[in-house]
Motif scaffolding. Structure first.
Motif, PDB file in Angstrom:
ATOM      1  N   HIS A  14       0.593  -1.092   0.056  1.00 45.48           N
ATOM      2  CA  HIS A  14      -0.059   0.200   0.385  1.00 45.48           C
ATOM      3  C   HIS A  14       0.858   1.467  -0.269  1.00 45.48           C
ATOM      4  CE1 HIS A  14      -3.611  -2.463   0.865  1.00 45.48           C
ATOM      5  NE2 HIS A  14      -2.907  -3.068   1.944  1.00 45.48           N
ATOM      6  N   ARG A  15       1.784   1.212   0.286  1.00 50.84           N
ATOM      7  CA  ARG A  15       3.467   2.057   0.012  1.00 50.84           C
ATOM      8  C   ARG A  15       3.788   2.553  -0.425  1.00 50.84           C
ATOM      9  NH1 ARG A  15       5.026   1.357   6.236  1.00 50.84           N
ATOM     10  NH2 ARG A  15       6.636   1.959   5.542  1.00 50.84           N
ATOM     11  N   HIS A  16       3.930   1.062  -1.184  1.00 48.35           N
ATOM     12  CA  HIS A  16       5.093   0.815  -2.081  1.00 48.35           C
ATOM     13  C   HIS A  16       4.419   0.513  -3.521  1.00 48.35           C
ATOM     14  CE1 HIS A  16       8.105   1.806   1.148  1.00 48.35           C
ATOM     15  NE2 HIS A  16       7.139   0.813   1.874  1.00 48.35           N
ATOM     16  N   ARG A  17       3.979   0.900  -3.994  1.00 48.33           N
ATOM     17  CA  ARG A  17       3.563   0.268  -5.073  1.00 48.33           C
ATOM     18  C   ARG A  17       4.010   0.844  -6.150  1.00 48.33           C
ATOM     19  NH1 ARG A  17      -2.384   0.503  -4.463  1.00 48.33           N
ATOM     20  NH2 ARG A  17      -2.466   0.947  -2.586  1.00 48.33           N
ATOM     21  N   LEU A  18       5.459   0.465  -6.408  1.00 48.90           N
ATOM     22  CA  LEU A  18       6.486   0.994  -7.607  1.00 48.90           C
ATOM     23  C   LEU A  18       6.982  -0.419  -7.829  1.00 48.90           C
ATOM     24  CD1 LEU A  18       7.832   4.321  -7.917  1.00 48.90           C
ATOM     25  CD2 LEU A  18       5.550   3.660  -8.790  1.00 48.90           C
ATOM     26  N   LEU A  19       6.846  -1.610  -6.557  1.00 54.60           N
ATOM     27  CA  LEU A  19       7.029  -2.296  -6.907  1.00 54.60           C
ATOM     28  C   LEU A  19       7.648  -3.878  -8.370  1.00 54.60           C
ATOM     29  CD1 LEU A  19       7.831  -3.350  -3.192  1.00 54.60           C
ATOM     30  CD2 LEU A  19       9.649  -3.081  -4.464  1.00 54.60           C
ATOM     31  N   PRO A  20       8.197  -4.460  -8.530  1.00 51.56           N
ATOM     32  CA  PRO A  20       7.844  -5.136  -9.602  1.00 51.56           C
ATOM     33  C   PRO A  20       6.857  -6.426  -8.354  1.00 51.56           C
ATOM     34  CG  PRO A  20       9.905  -4.751  -9.749  1.00 51.56           C
ATOM     35  CD  PRO A  20       9.360  -3.783  -7.837  1.00 51.56           C
ATOM     36  N   ARG A  21       6.423  -7.140  -9.595  1.00 48.71           N
ATOM     37  CA  ARG A  21       4.600  -7.709  -8.613  1.00 48.71           C
ATOM     38  C   ARG A  21       5.656  -8.491  -7.766  1.00 48.71           C
ATOM     39  NH1 ARG A  21       0.646 -10.034 -12.367  1.00 48.71           N
ATOM     40  NH2 ARG A  21      -0.441 -10.521 -10.771  1.00 48.71           N
ATOM     41  N   HIS A  22       6.864 -10.092  -8.158  1.00 45.98           N
ATOM     42  CA  HIS A  22       7.696 -10.762  -7.350  1.00 45.98           C
ATOM     43  C   HIS A  22       7.941 -10.326  -6.543  1.00 45.98           C
ATOM     44  CE1 HIS A  22      10.830  -8.963 -10.481  1.00 45.98           C
ATOM     45  NE2 HIS A  22      11.263  -9.491  -8.891  1.00 45.98           N
ATOM     46  N   LEU A 121      22.626  -8.157   2.933  1.00 42.21           N
ATOM     47  CA  LEU A 121      21.294  -7.813   2.253  1.00 42.21           C
ATOM     48  C   LEU A 121      20.267  -7.130   1.074  1.00 42.21           C
ATOM     49  CD1 LEU A 121      20.063  -8.766   5.363  1.00 42.21           C
ATOM     50  CD2 LEU A 121      20.755 -10.832   4.237  1.00 42.21           C
ATOM     51  N   ALA A 122      20.930  -6.746   0.785  1.00 45.77           N
ATOM     52  CA  ALA A 122      20.200  -5.752   0.242  1.00 45.77           C
ATOM     53  C   ALA A 122      20.544  -5.990  -1.274  1.00 45.77           C
ATOM     54  CB  ALA A 122      20.054  -3.833  -0.038  1.00 45.77           C
ATOM     55  N   GLU A 123      21.907  -6.005  -1.527  1.00 38.81           N
ATOM     56  CA  GLU A 123      22.914  -5.752  -2.519  1.00 38.81           C
ATOM     57  C   GLU A 123      22.830  -7.298  -2.936  1.00 38.81           C
ATOM     58  OE1 GLU A 123      27.116  -4.662  -1.557  1.00 38.81           O
ATOM     59  OE2 GLU A 123      25.901  -2.395  -1.425  1.00 38.81           O
ATOM     60  N   SER A 124      22.664  -8.540  -2.471  1.00 38.66           N
ATOM     61  CA  SER A 124      22.855 -10.208  -2.912  1.00 38.66           C
ATOM     62  C   SER A 124      21.303 -10.011  -2.619  1.00 38.66           C
ATOM     63  CB  SER A 124      23.278 -10.436  -1.303  1.00 38.66           C
ATOM     64  OG  SER A 124      24.329 -10.293  -0.857  1.00 38.66           O
ATOM     65  N   PHE A 125      19.802  -9.608  -2.804  1.00 39.39           N
ATOM     66  CA  PHE A 125      18.737  -9.884  -2.962  1.00 39.39           C
ATOM     67  C   PHE A 125      18.873  -9.589  -4.588  1.00 39.39           C
ATOM     68  CE2 PHE A 125      14.482  -9.026  -3.961  1.00 39.39           C
ATOM     69  CZ  PHE A 125      13.404 -10.041  -3.591  1.00 39.39           C
ATOM     70  N   ALA A 126      19.054  -8.117  -5.133  1.00 38.79           N
ATOM     71  CA  ALA A 126      18.780  -7.367  -6.203  1.00 38.79           C
ATOM     72  C   ALA A 126      19.673  -8.339  -7.094  1.00 38.79           C
ATOM     73  CB  ALA A 126      19.822  -6.073  -6.205  1.00 38.79           C
ATOM     74  N   GLU A 127      21.395  -8.951  -6.590  1.00 45.70           N
ATOM     75  CA  GLU A 127      22.089  -9.379  -7.037  1.00 45.70           C
ATOM     76  C   GLU A 127      21.027 -10.413  -8.119  1.00 45.70           C
ATOM     77  OE1 GLU A 127      25.690 -12.445  -6.720  1.00 45.70           O
ATOM     78  OE2 GLU A 127      25.558 -11.055  -5.511  1.00 45.70           O
ATOM     79  N   SER A 128      20.474 -11.369  -6.742  1.00 43.02           N
ATOM     80  CA  SER A 128      19.839 -12.496  -7.080  1.00 43.02           C
ATOM     81  C   SER A 128      18.989 -13.010  -8.366  1.00 43.02           C
ATOM     82  CB  SER A 128      19.603 -13.790  -6.041  1.00 43.02           C
ATOM     83  OG  SER A 128      18.289 -12.193  -5.608  1.00 43.02           O
ATOM     84  N   MET A 129      18.602 -11.495  -7.752  1.00 39.63           N
ATOM     85  CA  MET A 129      17.225 -11.008  -8.765  1.00 39.63           C
ATOM     86  C   MET A 129      17.102 -10.892 -10.340  1.00 39.63           C
ATOM     87  SD  MET A 129      14.605 -13.647  -6.879  1.00 39.63           S
ATOM     88  CE  MET A 129      13.507 -12.088  -8.512  1.00 39.63           C
ATOM     89  N   SER A 133      20.300  -1.857 -10.489  1.00 41.19           N
ATOM     90  CA  SER A 133      21.107  -1.022  -9.314  1.00 41.19           C
ATOM     91  C   SER A 133      19.831  -0.094  -9.120  1.00 41.19           C
ATOM     92  CB  SER A 133      22.173  -0.453  -9.827  1.00 41.19           C
ATOM     93  OG  SER A 133      22.407   0.568 -10.843  1.00 41.19           O
ATOM     94  N   GLY A 134      19.209   0.486  -9.397  1.00 38.64           N
ATOM     95  CA  GLY A 134      18.090   1.797  -9.412  1.00 38.64           C
ATOM     96  C   GLY A 134      17.626   1.791  -7.567  1.00 38.64           C
ATOM     97  N   TYR A 135      17.542   0.251  -7.924  1.00 32.26           N
ATOM     98  CA  TYR A 135      16.189  -0.204  -7.027  1.00 32.26           C
ATOM     99  C   TYR A 135      17.108  -0.944  -5.528  1.00 32.26           C
ATOM    100  CZ  TYR A 135      12.293  -1.380  -9.791  1.00 32.26           C
ATOM    101  OH  TYR A 135      11.463  -1.771 -10.125  1.00 32.26           O
ATOM    102  N   ILE A 136      18.699  -0.600  -5.313  1.00 32.07           N
ATOM    103  CA  ILE A 136      18.870  -0.228  -4.135  1.00 32.07           C
ATOM    104  C   ILE A 136      18.736   0.712  -3.294  1.00 32.07           C
ATOM    105  CG2 ILE A 136      21.879  -0.759  -3.371  1.00 32.07           C
ATOM    106  CD1 ILE A 136      21.038  -2.929  -4.938  1.00 32.07           C
ATOM    107  N   SER A 137      18.462   1.658  -3.193  1.00 28.96           N
ATOM    108  CA  SER A 137      17.803   2.446  -2.291  1.00 28.96           C
ATOM    109  C   SER A 137      17.253   1.892  -1.380  1.00 28.96           C
ATOM    110  CB  SER A 137      18.351   3.911  -2.960  1.00 28.96           C
ATOM    111  OG  SER A 137      19.794   4.487  -3.165  1.00 28.96           O
ATOM    112  N   LEU A 138      15.788   1.605  -2.616  1.00 27.22           N
ATOM    113  CA  LEU A 138      14.662   1.392  -2.438  1.00 27.22           C
ATOM    114  C   LEU A 138      14.816  -0.440  -0.951  1.00 27.22           C
ATOM    115  CD1 LEU A 138      11.789   1.707  -1.675  1.00 27.22           C
ATOM    116  CD2 LEU A 138      11.831   0.080  -3.746  1.00 27.22           C
TER     117      LEU A 138
END
Length: 304
Positions: A14-22, A121-129, A133-138
């Motif tokens: 409800h607060r982060h609607r720009l996220l991909p569906r997965h 954690l954020a960098e590892s998750f972004a790498e696996s999916m 890199s623009g999503y790292i801050s979020l």
């Protein structure tokens, strides 16, 4: 060899609607668990002896931020006497291991180490999916909120961090943060909406494990897993430990099997319709705690 352990970050759609569906997880509204998408960790083949050390319950805490023990309200609530003693046990916990390439030790994350753990954690998750890199801050923002919430549930759950000190010939390199893993011990520490297949909420659970990219293939991931199991043995009366492994992650599956985990349930194909990877729910029964000397420890090798 790749190691994968499940993610369990809560993200408010409800607060982060720009996220991909997965990229979805729990709160009080319907969501898909991020733990459906474990990321790969690499582990090197090597023969090693396990060596662990845990200070007795009655000793003074040495590894947890002392202000957390002096001010129980830092956990976000009042603590019972039993919870306070268990919090001291978390503070005393240490796991040490000599590796072929250096040494590592694991303990409970301190307040001052929150941001470093969030970044890992954020960098590892972004790498696996394969995220841009623009999503790292979020990701950092969401992961930090999650870790703060989980920290408030101590001593029913804990985030462990591992430090690694490499060897360069006869000289030792500087110590650095190498990885992290999260463990929950009982129903109060369980995630509100765990991934499917759903593990028992009153049983210990291991998730959110990663190793720094530059330090993979050194045995760090394996010993993060073993440290989590040892802490669970001390903090929980339940001997059954659960974790998730994606069906496509054959190398992590083989590692978990070597560690004694067996499949108890598997996602149906319906999960694919929800944009999730099918997963195994795996379980292991921990042995009773025994006092071991280094001479009695048996070597273990993990095949690549």
């Amino acid at each position: 060899m790749a190691i994968a352990s499940s993610f369990s970050f809560p993200l408010d759609l409800h607060r982060h609607r720009l996220l991909p569906r997965h990229f979805i997880h729990h709160r009080s509204f319907p969501a898909l668990p991020i733990s459906s998408y474990p990321f790969p960790l690499l582990l090197k083949t090597q023969n090693q002896f396990f060596k662990t050390s845990s200070a007795p319950l009655g000793s003074s805490p040495t590894t947890l931020d002392s202000s957390l023990l002096e001010d129980p309200l830092r956990t976000g609530r009042f603590l019972t006497n039993d919870e306070y003693e268990r919090l001291k046990l978390l503070g005393d916990f240490e796991y040490f291991q000599e590796l072929e390439s250096g040494s590592m030790w694991v303990r409970v994350m301190r307040d001052c180490e929150l941001d470093a753990t969030v970044g890992l954690l954020a960098e590892s998750f972004a790498e696996s999916m394969f995220w841009p890199s623009g999503y790292i801050s979020l990701l950092r923002f969401l992961v930090k909120q999650y870790l703060i919430e989980r920290r408030a549930l101590m001593p029913h759950t804990a985030t462990l961090i591992g430090f690694y000190k490499g060897k360069n010939g006869e000289e030792e390199e500087a110590e650095e943060l190498a990885g992290t893993v999260e463990v929950s011990f009982d129903k109060r520490g369980a995630n509100a909406s765990p991934p499917t297949p759903t593990p028992p909420k009153d049983s210990p659970y291991i998730c959110n494990m990663t190793v720094k990219k530059e330090l993979r293939r050194r045995g760090i991931g394996w010993h993060l897993l073993k440290a989590g199991e040892e802490l669970i043995s001390q903090m929980s009366t339940s001997r059954e430990v659960f974790l998730h492994c994606r069906m496509i992650d054959t190398a992590p599956f083989n590692m978990y099997t070597k560690a004694g985990y067996t499949v108890v349930q598997t996602d149906t194909i319906i999960s694919l319709l929800m944009l999730q990877r099918r997963k195994h729910l795996m379980c292991k029964e921990l042995p009773a705690i025994t006092m071991r000397s280094p001479e009695s420890d048996a070597p273990f090798s993990v095949e690549e």
